[in-house]
Design a protein around this motif. Structure first.
Motif, short mmCIF file in Angstrom:
data_model
loop_
_atom_site.label_atom_id
_atom_site.label_comp_id
_atom_site.label_asym_id
_atom_site.label_seq_id
_atom_site.Cartn_x
_atom_site.Cartn_y
_atom_site.Cartn_z
N SER A 1 38.03 26.68 -62.53
CA SER A 1 38.29 26.79 -60.95
C SER A 1 38.01 27.19 -59.96
N ALA A 2 36.29 27.66 -60.17
CA ALA A 2 34.97 27.39 -59.36
C ALA A 2 35.48 25.84 -58.91
N GLY B 1 37.91 24.57 -57.28
CA GLY B 1 37.70 25.31 -55.81
C GLY B 1 37.05 23.86 -55.15
N THR C 1 36.76 30.89 -65.37
CA THR C 1 36.42 31.05 -63.71
C THR C 1 35.67 29.88 -63.01
#
Lengths: 760, 418
Positions: A19-20, A23, A16
């Motif tokens: 990817s955060a 992102g 998480t």
């Protein structure tokens, strides 16, 4: 938002998080200009580094990018902006408001159209400190002087100390192929951490000046001509052979390193057997002794961070926001986060006023009277004994006393006004003793305006004391007495190392006349100064970027400076020049190099017993900026106690409405900064500053040319106003070449009075 | 059910204090001021009243978080920054019955011990703000506001603070920043406003509709209130019905009324013969429902079970003529325009979504656009500072979930389906 709690485990690499992170970076790049090939920041860009490390390495954004503007725009003569590269971290606006305190940057607009800039995007009238550039993680805020000059990987740097005021900011100076291009601060290093002021960040470019002295000059038949070192030394040998004792005097610059100052006073005292050595042309030697004694400088170093732990901080006699801008940042930053009193006593308004909870506007030179009145009120049986301080309202003194009484610890930041008005020093000492006797912890931090002023004193470059404030057998002459003696023939030869007496002595005419009478004058400097033009021999020296050694800042922090470049042309490091001059008369003169000088100092000067340069340029393990090991220790001796008589008070003349104050301008310090292209770009010609009420009262227009007329000199300059200053005070900085403020002064006549009228 | 909140709707004289008092107004205030504050909080807790702003948090519980220490200053803020497209319920109360809100606010302030309260009203509500200003003036004149309210020794001042057109000010901490005079951006939480809100003092922020329920709870009792509607979210609720219906408007109905009943019984059914295609149950950030969900009971929990939310109670009805790509584009454009700029996913993510949706709508879609939209939604959702970014994603995800084929058709052919 999740607060950090004890025992919490934080994952930094879970799917998480990964990817955060990628992102968020992808979103930042969506509207980012991505013009890295022409961006000044490329190579040291935090966004570049982050994307390189955490991805995404393939872009999905194919939409048209939003552009704030096509062309970069300048926010100041030293700051240029490209908002298309902005990542909206708002650090610029925060450093501007919370640290620097000028509050001229803010975000305008909303969402992805939000832009951090000045109001209406116009040129800023700010401190031009460039801290917005320093904190900007990307190439949004950029240095204008550095623009397109180099890529970060072209630069070679050295960690050093800023050579303007005595705050002692650590910084990295960087050059490309021999041209110094950039000075930058480092996060977490030095008292300043990542902050600098305009002088420190942009004022170094005099180092590259084509006007630098690159060869010795010798006066032949009334004209200074370039010569070789051998010719210069031969001339010195010939002229000074047999000169010794009181007919010789030496003055060393407070910008010289400790090693150089130490060697210089040895040269004067041991080689020429003279007691006449001083380190400034601005202040009387007895005033220095009174100040050093009152401030307890012999008791060792006082950390500014310790001062900021006090219940009350009194800033007195120091135009701290202009003279020591980074000390001002430290006070603002810490006082905003702590319950404490900040009290400012000064004639002129300053930026720090907004952080103060008590302001006393006093007449120039009235600091001592205020302190006396306060001290008297603290002694229980002598209350009310301050009727003579007519100028200051009693309720203000009472308010100050009440705050001091309620504090368990008090820090006093005392500035250079005490040296200009040495009679005030008695009040400072009196208050310190009164506070101590009522059981309070007292710290006094001298706020000085030359980088190594404290160091050269502690090296003994002073007529009244030797290294470590040790007593001297015979009291020598200070600059004032030396010039007087030169006038009547008592002193025949002088050696001015790095000081421009003609520009700085508070009575230019007198200084010029006195120097003219000398049989022999050696000037060692980096530029052909007004004093150098009168010399018989001019020796080219080096700037702080070209020598090794260490400075002691106002707190008493010994900090190393490092050589970045060799001195230009035939110029030499000042240590080598002083040593060579000494060796003409005594071949055994030494120490022979700065490292040996430090060794000798450690043995003979108890203040520098433990001085080590090893702790420099390191972060403290506990992430604090305060490296206590760098502070000098207590001396065995104390400066001789002198009582300074009050300066002569010029008879009140109705022709002159203003009392003239002087000091440093925010963009200029001494005469050196006038050689900096960036700083002269910020302010080139003389300005006189009064309060707006006076401007209205006398019908003067801010920004207009005015004639400032004193008893001995008059000059045309631009009028500026500073809201909140005391009425009847005019300020002209001491640094303008077009208006040498010392020409307004008459030796022994006290504070000059001036009249200001519109230029017709 | 007799109306509680909208009983004055359409009465041109109702906003005047004399008429309000004549109809039994300020009676609840008199009753409340005789009660100990804790009993009021308990009564509100017992009534089961849940915040009408969208989150549905128990109002009594929120009040009970305020420290009881009388030496600490406290504030009450009324959130009247009604900005969500499709929502116009608070306006019905502010414009027509301002004293109902003011009475509720005085009672709430008394319960939490606040000496000052603010009504943050959006700048576009010129009539509402003027009505509130006039009503507050009247209340001061009659002694319901000011020092010594109704002779009880309780002092209270009330202020109207006009916004300047930013949707983000409806976020409670951004609203506080705006009242303090700063740029409206959400604050980090914790600390929550109940501990450090306006000027770092304990603050309660409630919606207009929530506060307007308070006088009735005091007057008629918590039991009466909790008997209306479902057990877990009782009380009257204003539904703002708009879109393709015959009679759009405000409907005050018991919580838990089904969507079908609202649309077909109260709002007069569909506008034309075209069948219902989608309905947004609670303002544009609530994911849309379709025909098959029309029997869902309109309350916080039932809608949450369906993956959407009651939000502000703004029911937007769309028939088969509505293109879902265009709808998603318009909704998203709103959110990207209103993003405050504080955090990256919302600031840079929502305009990116808008750009893609605009291309799709304008027939310039590409293969893979739908997948890209979904990927970006995943990068925004749950990674923003406040719920604005989440709201944008929820709306788009709702459309994608139910009408993915329309998006794909747009991407492929550049035209609307059907």
């Amino acid at each position: 938002m999740t607060p950090v709690l004890h025992g919490i485990s934080i994952l930094t690499d879970s799917p998480t998080v990964v990817s955060a992170r990628a992102g968020a970076l992808e979103f930042l790049l969506a509207n980012h200009a991505l013009d890295c090939p022409v961006c000044d920041k490329a190579g040291e860009c935090e966004l570049q580094d982050m994307v390189h490390k955490y991805g995404p390495h393939k872009g999905r954004h194919t939409e048209k990018k939003f552009k704030f503007h096509e062309k970069d725009y300048a926010l100041s003569p030293v700051i240029i902006k490209n908002s298309n590269r902005c990542v909206q971290c708002i650090k610029c606006a925060r450093v501007c408001r919370e640290v620097v305190g000028v509050n001229v940057l803010a975000a305008i607009g909303r969402g992805d159209h939000q832009e951090e800039t000045s109001f209406f995007k116009t040129q800023l009238d700010c401190d031009h400190c460039g801290n917005c550039i320093e904190v900007c993680p990307v190439g949004c805020f950029m240095r204008l002087p550095y623009r397109y000059k180099a890529r970060p990987w072209d630069l070679k740097g050295a960690d050093t100390v800023c050579a303007y005021c005595a705050t002692g900011c650590r910084m990295v100076m960087e050059h490309r192929d021999g041209t110094v291009l950039r000075a930058r601060a480092q996060y977490g290093v030095g008292v300043n951490s990542e902050t600098l002021c305009a002088r420190g960040r942009f004022g170094f470019d005099y180092i590259n000046s084509p006007e630098r002295l690159t060869t010795p000059h010798v006066n032949r038949y009334g004209k200074l001509e370039a010569a070789t070192w051998v010719e210069a030394f031969d001339y010195i040998k010939e002229s000074l052979m047999g000169v010794s004792g009181d007919e010789f005097g030496g003055i060393v610059s407070p910008r010289y390193t400790n090693e150089e100052a130490y060697l210089f006073q040895k040269l004067v005292r041991d080689v020429f057997k003279s007691a006449n050595v001083d380190s400034t042309s601005r202040w009387e030697a007895s005033g220095v002794e009174a100040f050093a004694a009152a401030a307890g400088m012999n008791e060792g170093g006082v950390s500014v961070f310790d001062c900021m732990e006090a219940d009350t901080v009194v800033v007195i006699g120091a135009q701290i926001s202009d003279e020591n801008p980074v000390t001002d940042y430290i006070i603002r930053r810490i006082s905003a986060a702590r319950k404490m009193n900040v009290i400012i006593v000064s004639p002129r308004a300053m930026k720090l006023d907004s952080s103060a909870n008590l302001l006393l506007r006093v007449a120039p030179g009235a600091e001592g009277a205020v302190l006396n009145a306060v001290a008297l009120s603290l002694v229980p049986d002598k209350t009310g004994g301050y009727a003579q301080t007519a100028d200051i309202a009693k309720d203000m003194i009472d308010a100050l006393v009440a705050k001091l009484k309620a504090s368990a610890s008090v820090a006093i930041i005392a500035g250079t006004e005490f040296l200009r008005h040495p009679e005030s020093c008695a009040g400072l000492g009196f208050l310190k003793d009164s506070l101590k006797s009522s059981g309070k912890k007292v710290l006094i931090l001298p706020a000085l305006d030359r980088c190594n002023q404290r160091g050269v004193w502690e090296m003994g470059a002073h007529p009244g004391f030797g290294p470590g404030y040790a007593g001297v057998e015979k009291r020598g002459k200070g600059t004032h007495e030396m010039l007087e003696a030169a006038m009547d023939g008592g002193i025949t030869s002088m050696y001015a190392a790095g000081v421009d007496i003609v520009s700085m002595f508070p009575d230019a005419q007198f200084a010029q006349k006195a120097l003219m009478r000398l049989k022999f004058l050696i000037v060692q400097d980096t530029f052909m100064t007004e004093t150098a033009k009168m010399a018989h021999v001019v020796l080219p020296g080096a700037t702080f970027a070209e020598k090794e050694g260490f400075y002691t800042n106002q707190e008493g922090r010994a900090q190393i400076i490092r050589s970045l470049l060799p001195p230009p042309g035939k110029a030499k490091r000042d240590f080598d020049v002083i040593k060579a001059v000494g060796e003409i008369f005594d071949t055994g003169f030494g120490p022979k190099n700065p490292a040996l000088a430090l060794d000798e100092m450690r043995k003979t000067n108890p203040m520098y017993r433990d001085a080590s340069l090893a702790f420099n340029n390191k972060r403290n393990v506990d992430n604090k900026l305060d490296i206590k090991a760098a502070l000098v220790k207590a001396a065995d001796a104390a400066p001789p106690s002198v009582k300074c008589a009050p300066a002569a008070i010029a008879p009140k003349d109705d022709k002159y409405q203003f009392a003239l104050m002087t000091g440093n301008h925010l963009f200029h310090s001494g005469m050196l900064s006038k050689r900096s292209v960036s700083l002269t770009g910020l302010l080139n010609s003389a300005v006189v500053e009064i309060c707006p009420e006076d401007a209205v009262f006398y019908g003067l227009k801010p920004g207009a040319k005015v004639i400032v007329k004193g008893a001995h000199y008059e000059a045309v300059m631009t009028l500026t106003v500073r809201p909140g200053s005391k009425r009847g005070v005019a300020f002209i900085a001491e640094n303008y070449q077009d208006c040498p403020v010392n020409r307004f002064f008459k030796k022994g006549a006290g504070t000059p009075q001036v009249a200001i009228r519109p230029c017709s | 059910m007799d109306k509680v909140l909208l009983k004055k709707l359409g009465d041109p004289e109702a906003h005047k204090i004399d008429n309000y008092v004549k109809a039994g107004g300020y009676k609840a205030l008199g009753m409340a001021l005789k009660m100990p504050p804790d009993n009021i909080i308990q009564a509100v807790k017992d009534s089961g009243l849940r915040g009408r702003g969208g989150a549905g948090f128990s109002t009594g519980l929120k009040w009970s978080f305020i420290p009881k220490d009388p030496t600490i200053k406290k504030f009450l803020c009324c959130n009247a920054d009604e900005g969500e497209p499709g929502t116009f319920k608070d306006r019905g109360i502010i414009d027509w019955d301002p004293h109902l809100l003011i009475e509720g606010m005085i009672i709430a302030s008394y319960a939490i011990g606040a000496a000052k309260s603010y009504i943050y009203i959006r700048g576009e509500f010129a009539l509402g703000a003027a009505r509130l200003d006039a009503a507050i003036k009247e209340a001061y004149a009659k002694g319901y506001l000011g020092p010594n309210v109704m002779g009880t020794g309780f002092n209270h001042d009330m202020f109207v603070h006009r916004g300047f057109g930013a949707y983000i000010c409806g976020e409670e901490t951004a609203l506080l920043e705006s009242i303090e005079g700063f740029r409206a951006q959400p604050r980090k939480k914790p600390p929550f406003p109940a501990l450090a809100g306006l000027y770092s003092k304990p603050t309660v922020i409630n919606n207009v509709e929530t506060l307007s329920c308070i006088p009735a709870i005091i007057e008629r009792g918590a039991k009466w209130f909790s008997s209306i509607g479902p057990e877990k979210s009782p009380g009257p609720k204003i539904f703002c019905v708009s879109g393709h219906v015959k009679k759009p408007g405000l409907y005050e109905l018991p919580m838990g009324t089904t969507l079908r009943e609202i649309i077909f019984n109260h709002a007069g059914g569909m506008l034309t013969e075209k069948p219902l295609k989608a309905v947004i149950p609670g303002g544009v950030s609530a994911p849309m429902l379709t025909e098959k969900d029309l029997d869902t009971s309109m309350d916080f929990d039932s809608l949450a079970a369906k993956g959407t939310m009651l939000g502000s109670g703004a029911v937007v009805v769309m028939d088969s003529s509505a293109c879902m790509v265009k709808t998603a584009y318009i909704i998203n454009r709103f959110f990207s325009h209103e993003s405050c700029g504080k955090c990256t996913p919302c600031r840079d993510g929502t305009p990116w979504l808008t750009n893609i949706l605009m291309r799709l709508e304008h027939g310039e879609g590409k293969q893979g656009d739908v997948e890209l939209l979904e990927g970006l939604c995943a990068n925004i959702f749950g990674r923003t500072f406040c719920p604005l970014g989440d709201g944008a994603v929820m709306a788009l995800r709702g459309a994608l979930k139910n009408f993915r084929n329309e998006f794909e058709y747009h991407a492929k052919t550049g035209r609307c389906l059907g």
